[in-house]
Design a protein around this motif. Structure first.
Motif, PDB file in Angstrom:
ATOM      1  N   ASP A   1       0.737  -1.201   0.111  1.00 57.94           N
ATOM      2  CA  ASP A   1       0.072  -0.076  -0.021  1.00 57.94           C
ATOM      3  C   ASP A   1       0.855   1.346   0.054  1.00 57.94           C
ATOM      4  N   TYR A   2       1.848   1.122   0.783  1.00 54.91           N
ATOM      5  CA  TYR A   2       3.118   2.358   0.786  1.00 54.91           C
ATOM      6  C   TYR A   2       3.626   2.681  -0.445  1.00 54.91           C
ATOM      7  N   GLU A   3       3.907   1.384  -1.157  1.00 55.42           N
ATOM      8  CA  GLU A   3       4.739   1.750  -2.413  1.00 55.42           C
ATOM      9  C   GLU A   3       3.771   2.295  -3.420  1.00 55.42           C
ATOM     10  N   VAL A   4       2.370   1.847  -3.528  1.00 53.11           N
ATOM     11  CA  VAL A   4       1.652   2.443  -4.580  1.00 53.11           C
ATOM     12  C   VAL A   4       1.187   3.982  -4.162  1.00 53.11           C
ATOM     13  N   GLN A   5       1.192   4.248  -2.922  1.00 56.27           N
ATOM     14  CA  GLN A   5       0.826   5.490  -2.493  1.00 56.27           C
ATOM     15  C   GLN A   5       2.031   6.526  -2.940  1.00 56.27           C
ATOM     16  N   LEU A   6       3.215   5.969  -2.556  1.00 59.35           N
ATOM     17  CA  LEU A   6       4.508   6.659  -2.986  1.00 59.35           C
ATOM     18  C   LEU A   6       4.600   7.026  -4.550  1.00 59.35           C
ATOM     19  N   ALA A   7       4.148   5.883  -5.437  1.00 54.50           N
ATOM     20  CA  ALA A   7       4.202   5.944  -6.844  1.00 54.50           C
ATOM     21  C   ALA A   7       3.386   7.025  -7.078  1.00 54.50           C
ATOM     22  N   ALA A   8       2.051   7.121  -6.777  1.00 52.09           N
ATOM     23  CA  ALA A   8       1.052   8.071  -6.931  1.00 52.09           C
ATOM     24  C   ALA A   8       1.615   9.545  -6.876  1.00 52.09           C
ATOM     25  N   THR A   9       2.096   9.681  -5.469  1.00 54.54           N
ATOM     26  CA  THR A   9       2.778  11.060  -5.095  1.00 54.54           C
ATOM     27  C   THR A   9       3.993  11.330  -5.907  1.00 54.54           C
ATOM     28  N   GLU A  10       4.828  10.333  -6.167  1.00 56.79           N
ATOM     29  CA  GLU A  10       5.883  10.866  -6.961  1.00 56.79           C
ATOM     30  C   GLU A  10       5.637  11.362  -8.525  1.00 56.79           C
ATOM     31  N   ALA A  11       4.424  10.765  -9.010  1.00 62.68           N
ATOM     32  CA  ALA A  11       4.142  11.259 -10.468  1.00 62.68           C
ATOM     33  C   ALA A  11       3.557  12.464 -10.242  1.00 62.68           C
ATOM     34  N   LYS A  12       2.685  12.868  -9.134  1.00 57.67           N
ATOM     35  CA  LYS A  12       2.154  14.253  -8.870  1.00 57.67           C
ATOM     36  C   LYS A  12       3.335  15.102  -8.691  1.00 57.67           C
ATOM     37  N   TYR A  13       4.191  14.740  -8.010  1.00 57.49           N
ATOM     38  CA  TYR A  13       5.319  15.540  -7.765  1.00 57.49           C
ATOM     39  C   TYR A  13       6.160  16.158  -8.844  1.00 57.49           C
ATOM     40  N   ASN A  14       6.443  15.141  -9.311  1.00 58.29           N
ATOM     41  CA  ASN A  14       7.245  15.365 -10.939  1.00 58.29           C
ATOM     42  C   ASN A  14       6.241  16.519 -11.719  1.00 58.29           C
TER      43      ASN A  14
ATOM     44  N   ILE B   1       4.177  18.614 -10.879  1.00 54.06           N
ATOM     45  CA  ILE B   1       4.216  20.078 -10.017  1.00 54.06           C
ATOM     46  C   ILE B   1       5.430  20.546 -10.388  1.00 54.06           C
ATOM     47  N   LYS B   2       6.826  19.816 -10.163  1.00 53.72           N
ATOM     48  CA  LYS B   2       7.857  20.304 -10.276  1.00 53.72           C
ATOM     49  C   LYS B   2       8.267  20.878 -11.540  1.00 53.72           C
ATOM     50  N   ALA B   3       7.726  20.170 -12.537  1.00 52.78           N
ATOM     51  CA  ALA B   3       7.984  20.654 -13.975  1.00 52.78           C
ATOM     52  C   ALA B   3       7.312  21.918 -14.339  1.00 52.78           C
ATOM     53  N   GLU B   4       5.865  22.039 -13.848  1.00 54.84           N
ATOM     54  CA  GLU B   4       5.436  23.322 -14.223  1.00 54.84           C
ATOM     55  C   GLU B   4       5.797  24.330 -13.284  1.00 54.84           C
ATOM     56  N   ALA B   5       6.507  23.932 -12.034  1.00 46.14           N
ATOM     57  CA  ALA B   5       6.918  25.047 -11.083  1.00 46.14           C
ATOM     58  C   ALA B   5       8.071  25.669 -11.819  1.00 46.14           C
ATOM     59  N   GLU B   6       8.923  24.841 -12.088  1.00 48.46           N
ATOM     60  CA  GLU B   6      10.290  25.187 -12.888  1.00 48.46           C
ATOM     61  C   GLU B   6       9.911  26.118 -14.226  1.00 48.46           C
ATOM     62  N   ARG B   7       8.973  25.879 -14.711  1.00 47.24           N
ATOM     63  CA  ARG B   7       8.622  26.479 -15.985  1.00 47.24           C
ATOM     64  C   ARG B   7       8.133  27.939 -15.562  1.00 47.24           C
ATOM     65  N   VAL B   8       7.286  27.865 -14.681  1.00 53.07           N
ATOM     66  CA  VAL B   8       6.819  29.480 -14.312  1.00 53.07           C
ATOM     67  C   VAL B   8       7.969  30.092 -13.789  1.00 53.07           C
ATOM     68  N   ILE B   9       8.929  29.567 -12.860  1.00 55.64           N
ATOM     69  CA  ILE B   9       9.807  30.171 -12.192  1.00 55.64           C
ATOM     70  C   ILE B   9      10.965  30.799 -13.491  1.00 55.64           C
TER      71      ILE B   9
ATOM     72  N   GLN C   1       4.879  22.362  -1.090  1.00 53.83           N
ATOM     73  CA  GLN C   1       3.937  21.295  -0.507  1.00 53.83           C
ATOM     74  C   GLN C   1       4.064  19.871  -1.338  1.00 53.83           C
ATOM     75  N   ALA C   2       4.304  19.938  -2.457  1.00 55.13           N
ATOM     76  CA  ALA C   2       4.398  18.767  -3.383  1.00 55.13           C
ATOM     77  C   ALA C   2       5.589  17.856  -2.622  1.00 55.13           C
ATOM     78  N   GLU C   3       6.880  18.567  -2.501  1.00 52.07           N
ATOM     79  CA  GLU C   3       8.108  17.903  -2.057  1.00 52.07           C
ATOM     80  C   GLU C   3       7.679  17.640  -0.561  1.00 52.07           C
ATOM     81  N   ALA C   4       7.124  18.248   0.392  1.00 50.29           N
ATOM     82  CA  ALA C   4       6.794  17.669   1.748  1.00 50.29           C
ATOM     83  C   ALA C   4       5.953  16.487   1.621  1.00 50.29           C
ATOM     84  N   LEU C   5       5.018  16.551   0.703  1.00 46.44           N
ATOM     85  CA  LEU C   5       3.991  15.310   0.505  1.00 46.44           C
ATOM     86  C   LEU C   5       4.876  13.981   0.263  1.00 46.44           C
TER      87      LEU C   5
END
Length: 356
Positions: free
Chosen positions: A93-106, A108-116, A138-142
């Motif tokens: 369960d924790y591996e699935v949760q981390l995989a979903a969070t990692e995809a979301k984080y990547n 958000i990171k790409a979008e944030a870097e573009r805006v910056i 927030q995405a990094e913390a999660l």
């Protein structure tokens, strides 16, 4: 005249009988007591308390996340090393949760870097820049939180020690923080005793300590003070922890009972030893009856009890008695201040049990 002469012998006989009866009554009023001598405490100025051996570290291990136990890799009594994997929770369960969070984080990171990047080139507003920065944080913390949760599915030994007891088996469900097993350290064991407030306030006079074990007759274990709690427990006792200095002596195990001796730095504290049976307690004050051989009477004297000893005596201090005084050690409840008493003769050493 003849009548008087016949009555006179009868009166004399009655007078003699009455006198003898009064004399017998007066003798019966004198209580027979046992006496003993007050001795200076001197170099025997120490306290004794029962204690129990404890491991230097004794902890219950638990997971920081909940789930189904996948494996427990140790058994009761097994030796473990610091950092050794001892149990795991099913991480699916924790591996699935981390995989979903990692995809979301990547994403958000790409979008944030573009805006910056656009902001740095003057192509974005400060408001968009702030949203991108805070969203990325927030995405990094999660993402970090879910990575940690996956790591928490593994339980490692924090120090070298022994498995005391397993509380769960594989495939059972456990909640976060629920003890899974008990771990004892391999370090030098400690001893814990409880001392009353009367001794706690004299703790600065403690100079040295040692303990003994019935299973190791004749062996004395030096102790080193670790600390004393500054708050009494529900029984108004203060916990004292001491480290055993084993050396070449056999190593005692956690849970063993021991007798701890606490010695004072000031051996000339004017303390004395009196028989414990000589002590009377009234309204919170302790006293003894001191016997005067000249008048054959007793005088009640106030004492302060410090510590009962295993030899049937109690350490006391007092301004009213001194070493060498004779105190009543048996029969104290049958007499009062100023009474005349009759000391019992000491039992001969050859008269075992005082049977003759």
């Amino acid at each position: 005249m003849k009548v008087f002469n016949s009555i006179l012998p009868v009166l004399c006989l009655l007078f003699f009988a009455t006198s003898c009866g009064n004399k017998t009554q007066n003798e019966n009023r004198i209580a027979s007591v046992k006496i003993d001598t007050v001795v200076a405490n001197g170099e025997k100025s120490f306290l004794q308390y029962p204690g129990r051996v404890k491991a230097a570290q004794d902890i219950d291990m638990s997971f920081r996340v909940s789930g189904r136990i996948k494996s427990i890799n140790v058994v009761d009594g097994q030796t473990v090393r610091a950092g050794q994997l001892i149990a795991t929770i099913d991480p699916s369960d924790y591996e699935v949760q981390l995989a979903a969070t990692e995809a979301k984080y990547n994403q958000i990171k790409a979008e944030a870097e573009r805006v910056i990047k656009l902001y740095n080139e003057g192509g974005s507003t400060p408001n968009d820049y702030d949203k991108a920065v805070y969203g990325l944080k927030q995405a990094e913390a999660l993402y970090k939180h879910h990575k940690d949760e996956l790591a928490y599915t593994k339980l490692y030994a924090p120090f070298d020690g022994y498995i005391q007891k397993r509380f769960f088996e594989a495939h059972e469900m456990v909640a976060a923080g629920m003890p899974v097993l008990s771990l004892l350290s391999k370090g030098t064991p400690e001893v814990e005793i409880n001392i009353p407030a009367a001794e706690y306030i004299r703790r600065n006079q403690f100079s040295r300590y040692h303990c003994t074990f019935e299973i190791y007759p004749g062996k004395v274990y030096p102790l080193k003070l670790i600390g004393i709690t500054h708050k009494a427990n529900a029984n108004q006792l203060y916990a004292m922890r001491l480290k055993i200095e084993v050396g070449d002596l056999p190593m005692p195990s956690a849970g063993m009972n021991t007798m701890v001796s606490v010695f004072f730095a000031d051996e000339n504290d004017h303390s004395m030893q009196v028989p414990s049976n000589a002590l009377l307690s009234d309204n919170g004050k302790s006293s003894v009856f001191v016997y005067n051989p000249s008048s054959k009477t007793v005088k009640q004297k106030i004492v302060k009890c410090l510590q009962p000893l295993s030899n049937g005596k109690t350490i006391v201090t007092s301004d009213e008695i001194k070493p060498g005084d004779i105190v009543v050690s048996a029969g104290v409840h049958a007499i009062k201040d100023g009474d005349e008493v009759r000391p019992l003769s000491p039992v001969s050493k050859t008269n075992i049990g005082g049977l003759l």
